[in-house]
Design an enzyme around this catalytic site. Structure first.
Site, mmCIF file in Angstrom:
data_model
loop_
_atom_site.group_PDB
_atom_site.id
_atom_site.type_symbol
_atom_site.label_atom_id
_atom_site.label_comp_id
_atom_site.label_asym_id
_atom_site.label_seq_id
_atom_site.Cartn_x
_atom_site.Cartn_y
_atom_site.Cartn_z
ATOM 1 N N GLU A 20 13.626 15.405 13.097
ATOM 2 C CA GLU A 20 14.771 16.192 12.643
ATOM 3 C C GLU A 20 15.778 15.305 11.916
ATOM 4 O OE1 GLU A 20 15.919 20.253 12.568
ATOM 5 O OE2 GLU A 20 14.156 19.269 13.399
ATOM 6 N N ASP A 25 14.384 10.567 14.696
ATOM 7 C CA ASP A 25 13.283 11.473 15.017
ATOM 8 C C ASP A 25 12.969 12.311 13.787
ATOM 9 O OD1 ASP A 25 15.430 13.198 14.885
ATOM 10 O OD2 ASP A 25 15.414 13.721 17.010
ATOM 11 N N ASP A 46 19.638 10.490 13.158
ATOM 12 C CA ASP A 46 18.897 10.195 14.388
ATOM 13 C C ASP A 46 17.441 9.807 14.124
ATOM 14 O OD1 ASP A 46 21.157 10.678 15.832
ATOM 15 O OD2 ASP A 46 20.567 12.665 16.525
ATOM 16 N N GLU A 63 24.923 11.322 12.060
ATOM 17 C CA GLU A 63 24.999 12.750 12.355
ATOM 18 C C GLU A 63 26.310 13.178 12.988
ATOM 19 O OE1 GLU A 63 21.703 14.841 14.092
ATOM 20 O OE2 GLU A 63 20.279 13.388 13.293
ATOM 21 N N HIS A 89 9.323 4.768 18.986
ATOM 22 C CA HIS A 89 10.479 4.975 19.845
ATOM 23 C C HIS A 89 10.253 4.266 21.172
ATOM 24 C CE1 HIS A 89 11.852 8.968 17.787
ATOM 25 N NE2 HIS A 89 11.691 7.977 16.947
ATOM 26 N N ARG A 100 15.904 11.694 22.598
ATOM 27 C CA ARG A 100 14.827 12.600 22.166
ATOM 28 C C ARG A 100 13.604 11.748 21.822
ATOM 29 N NH1 ARG A 100 19.465 15.108 20.152
ATOM 30 N NH2 ARG A 100 19.759 17.214 20.995
ATOM 31 N N TYR A 125 18.178 6.350 22.581
ATOM 32 C CA TYR A 125 18.054 7.710 22.043
ATOM 33 C C TYR A 125 17.290 8.602 23.006
ATOM 34 C CZ TYR A 125 17.534 11.391 18.575
ATOM 35 O OH TYR A 125 17.586 12.585 17.908
#
Length: 908
Positions: free
Chosen positions: A87, A85, A83, A10, A353, A308, A306
């Protein structure tokens, strides 16, 4: 390279680090987040076509996709490493889908890889274990994006028509706003209640003093409001005084206090707000930098995992590493017999996660502090301490409660205290308690008591009554609002920072003393939505919808069915609301917000405050005009009394309170006044002189707008003079020697360093920021905060004029006369030679000529134009251009004005 692999991440910062880890066989490119989105116009989501979505690639996205498409030609493998997640999954899907449309990945091996920390081991292991895209996560993204779009683009036009001045509404944003507004309404409705407490100052036989609180009187246990006034308190004091006392009961209890789990996104934001004073957006920005990597001794290393995540679990490797670090740093006593295992309470937590933790727990905060800026160092220390503490031994606390009775049994006092027997994890980390209510004696447990036994007879030194009043519920801080939203299941922690920022950017709320205060505009929007769309902005409904979306991400629900269930009724209500008359909307909101705009009397009635001060028999109520809401008299047009929201109406007329003279201006003696204009409050020196016929207009008086968050009540002469003194010089930068000034521009408060501008963080004050903090802010801003320097590359071979290389607001460039050419992103600016600069400038000149750009003066001279002729021709051209530009500018201004009526709808 025919056998190369392409990796898409990203951010460019991450791309550089990962490229180093993977080596020459890989090319790592950045997508810069999303490469496409739904166009901000009606029809981007079509409910009639089963919620088909029309995606659009923006200019930046096209540039990144072009680079990725070029790189994958001839490559053997494409790894989508965005990433880890929902998104990130969506971004990978967008990239793959667009590349497939271009037919550049036909037959290519395309895989998804995820890593939760940017370390060489994590990255190489992820690439060796790729997987397919997770369609369930993509479906959940599609559902959320479609919902947010449909709510925003359905509600916002209704708001613009029915509630002038409103900006937009969003599915989660408006529920968060409702929380803030309802809390404010509770505070306004709160009536303080008086109560008293009685404390005794006592001493043991050994002379050790301590304090105890009256708990029983005449054999009856005292409730909070039993001593409701001074007379009752004095009666209690008289009954307690003059009596011998003895200890009748000693309770000792040993308690274990366990550490809090490691950080999730939500708890990190809460603790950073409470302990570091960092807002949610700032916290996430700093955490992102720590995750993507910091250069430590020549090597870029990701310092935390990470950021999030809603999981509190740690990997086996992380737990083992933390236990080794605890044993080495703190010793065996601080290491529990077995590892602590945490389970996430949040529904649908992404257990794959990890919690937010350091990538290497032996990398202590003091070891890396010199490589980090202030915020990075503080946040890393917070994450490191919380992670380590989560695996440390429990604290052991001895709690003591002593009851002391008077000889006649009329009064009983209790003394509480505690002693930390073993500090355990408290040696490293203590979790703050936010919003603690004051005045209830709840902190007595923290006192240390002298050792006492039953039958002991302490002496009474004094009896002290103290008056208290109940306190209203506190306004939400960022920490407490995030916590409340998470408790209610509203939204997702990864979106909280952006939601809070949107509420402030749209002037729905104000962050004052780190607490959210709703603006009148925000209260009007909340009243409208709760009156006409109540079901869709209830906390329970919003939380239930989040659960449905989570079911989609788990593959248990169809995303289009979730949308159908929501949309059918929502659309009908929106259409019905469009049919409401302005009077219906006005009267409904006037009833809802009446107690806010018109203070109620002791009977709860607002009618006394609604009496018009300018006419006989007029009643004040809420009204709506072209520019928003205001207070007006019911006898209009016979009575034209109005006042703006927020004014107390103490004087007649809409602007009767302005201008307000604050005092003399020191330099000229002219009056400094506070005034109200079409764009808000401002201060001014003197008066505007009239223009005399045939003479040039006199200069405008010196003026300065109030800063965001300031109210009329805040402004005195001293503050006005400080505002009028902006921009102000702070001093010369210790390294560059350039002057640093502080001022306010169209984008808010700024620091000017040389020719560069840096925004002042929201937590700093443009009026008081000093030299040390200014230098720190400029350093944190990186290249944009440095005084821009240029270097000479030599003379242009055509005309002998200098060519220079420098950096501007759009990046590095080369310059020849008035011609600028950008230096490509893959070229180091310092490596550009004279020959390369000439080539870049020639390409730029050719592009300008192709577009009909201005002809360079050098070209005119070469063509043999006479000096006088060139001047004459240039004057004509200049005049023609000026007239043309003026005409075009007028059209553009008109277009902007029309567009301003419909700002972009909210997306969350």
């Amino acid at each position: 390279m025919a056998d190369k692999s392409v990796v898409v991440v990203e951010s460019p910062a991450k791309a550089k680090t990962i490229n180093k880890y993977l080596g020459d066989g890989f090319e790592v490119l950045a997508s810069f987040g999303h490469v496409r989105d739904l166009p901000a116009k009606d029809g981007s989501v079509d409910p009639d076509q089963d919620f088909a979505m029309r995606w659009e690639v923006d200019v930046r996205g096209k540039k990144q996709l072009d680079a990725i498409a070029k790189a994958v030609k001839g490559a053997k493998h494409l790894y989508l490493a965005t990433d880890p997640d929902r998104e990130g999954e969506a971004i990978s899907w967008h990239v793959k889908d667009e590349l497939a449309r271009r037919n550049v990945i036909d037959g290519m091996d395309v895989s998804r890889v995820v890593f939760h920390e940017i370390t060489k081991k994590a990255v190489t292991e992820a690439v060796s274990h790729p997987r397919d895209l997770d369609q369930a996560l993509i479906d959940a993204y599609l559902a959320r994006r479609a919902l947010d779009y449909l709510v925003g683009f359905t509600l916002s036009p209704v708001l613009w028509r029915k509630l002038p001045g409103a900006r937009s509404a969003g599915r989660v944003q408006s529920v968060a706003l409702r929380l803030i507004c309802e809390r404010e309404a509770e505070i306004e409705a709160f009536r303080p209640q008086e109560y008293w407490s009685v404390d005794a100052l006592m001493a043991t036989a050994a002379g050790d003093a301590f304090k105890a609180r009256l708990t029983h009187l005449d054999g009856k246990k005292l409730d909070r409001f039993d001593l409701g006034d001074e007379a009752a308190a004095k009666r209690a004091v008289s009954m307690a005084e003059g009596q011998p006392y003895s200890v009748t009961k000693v309770e000792r209890k040993t308690q274990k206090r366990n550490p809090a789990p490691p950080f999730t996104t939500s708890t990190l934001q809460q603790e950073a707000s409470r302990k570091l004073g960092m807002g949610a957006s700032r916290t996430m920005s700093v955490a992102q930098r720590l995750y993507e990597g910091i250069e430590l001794g020549g090597e870029t290393v990701g310092l935390i995992t990470y950021m999030r995540t809603d999981s509190t679990s740690l990997s086996g490797e992380a737990i083992a590493g933390s236990r080794r670090a605890i044993e080495k740093i703190f010793g065996d006593n601080y290491l529990p017999d077995s590892p602590r295992v945490y389970r996430t309470k949040a529904k649908n937590a992404q257990e794959a996660h990890e919690a937010i933790r350091p990538t290497d727990l032996f990398r202590k905060p003091e070891d890396v502090a010199r490589y980090l800026d202030k915020d990075q160092a503080r946040l890393y220390e917070l994450v490191w301490k919380r992670t380590m503490a989560s695996q440390m031994e429990s604290a052991v606390i001895d709690r003591v409660a002593v009851d002391i009775d008077s000889a006649n049994g009329a009064a009983t006092f209790r003394a509480n205290g505690s002693v930390i027997k073993f500090d355990g994890f408290l040696k490293l980390y203590f979790e703050d308690v936010d919003d603690r209510q004051q005045g209830d004696g709840s902190d007595d447990d923290d006192r240390r008591l002298p050792n006492m036994t039953e039958g002991e007879t302490p002496s009474l030194k004094d009896v002290i009554p103290e008056q208290h009043f109940t306190q209203p519920p506190p306004r939400y801080s960022e920490a407490s609002l995030v916590k409340k939203m998470e408790e209610l299941g509203i939204g997702r922690p990864s979106t909280y920072a952006s939601i809070l920022k949107v509420l402030q950017d749209r002037n729905y709320v104000l962050l004052e003393s780190r607490r959210f205060v709703p603006e009148d505009r925000g209260r009007l929007v909340t009243a409208f939505l709760s009156s006409f769309f109540d079901r869709y902005f209830e906390y329970g409904f919003t939380a239930d919808l989040e659960e449905q979306l989570d079911d989609v991400s788990d593959g248990r629900r169809n995303w289009q069915q979730v949308l159908r269930d929501f949309w059918d009724n929502f659309y009908k209500i929106a259409e019905h609301t469009k049919e409401l008359t302005g009077v219906e909307v006005r009267d409904t909101i006037d009833r809802e917000l009446g107690p806010h705009f018109f203070p109620a009397d002791e009977n709860g009635s607002t009618e006394a405050a609604r009496v018009c001060p300018a006419c006989d028999g007029g009643r004040l109520s809420l009204n709506f005009g072209r520019h928003g809401a205001f207070i007006a008299c019911s006898n209009y047009p016979n009575c034209r009394y109005t006042r703006q929201l927020g004014e107390d109406g103490s004087e007649d007329g809409e602007d009767a309170n302005y201008p307000k003279v604050l005092g003399p201006y020191p330099e000229t003696g002219e009056d400094v006044s506070l005034r109200k204009g079409p764009y808000g409050l401002y201060v001014q020196v003197g008066e505007q002189l009239p223009k005399e016929k045939g003479k040039k207009a006199p200069p405008k008086p010196k003026r300065a707008s109030l800063l965001k968050g300031m109210s009329a009540a805040d402004v005195d002469l001293a503050l006005a003079l400080r505002l009028l003194a902006l921009p102000r010089e702070i001093g010369t930068h210790p390294e560059s020697g350039a002057m640093i000034t502080a001022g306010v521009g169209r984008f808010g408060p700024f620091l000017k360093h040389g020719s560069s501008y840096v925004s002042i963080p929201a937590d700093d004050d443009v009026l008081s920021i000093g030299m040390n903090r200014a230098v720190e802010v400029i350093a944190q801003a990186g290249e944009k905060g440095k005084a821009r320097a240029t270097r000479s590359l030599g003379e242009h071979p055509d005309d002998g004029k200098a060519i220079t290389q420098g950096a501007g607001r759009f990046g590095p460039y080369v310059k020849h006369g008035k011609l600028y050419a950008s230096i490509p992103r893959d070229v180091e600016p310092e490596s550009v030679s004279l020959e390369e600069a000439v080539r870049l400038l020639a390409e730029k000149a050719a592009k300008q000529a192709a577009k009909g750009g201005p002809v360079k003066k050098a070209s005119a001279k070469k063509a043999g134009a006479k000096k006088s002729g060139a001047k004459k021709s240039g004057a004509k051209k200049s005049g023609a251009k000026k007239a043309k530009a003026k005409k075009a500018g007028a059209k553009k201004a008109g277009a902007k004005k029309a567009a301003a009526k419909k700002p972009a709808a909210g997306t969350d």
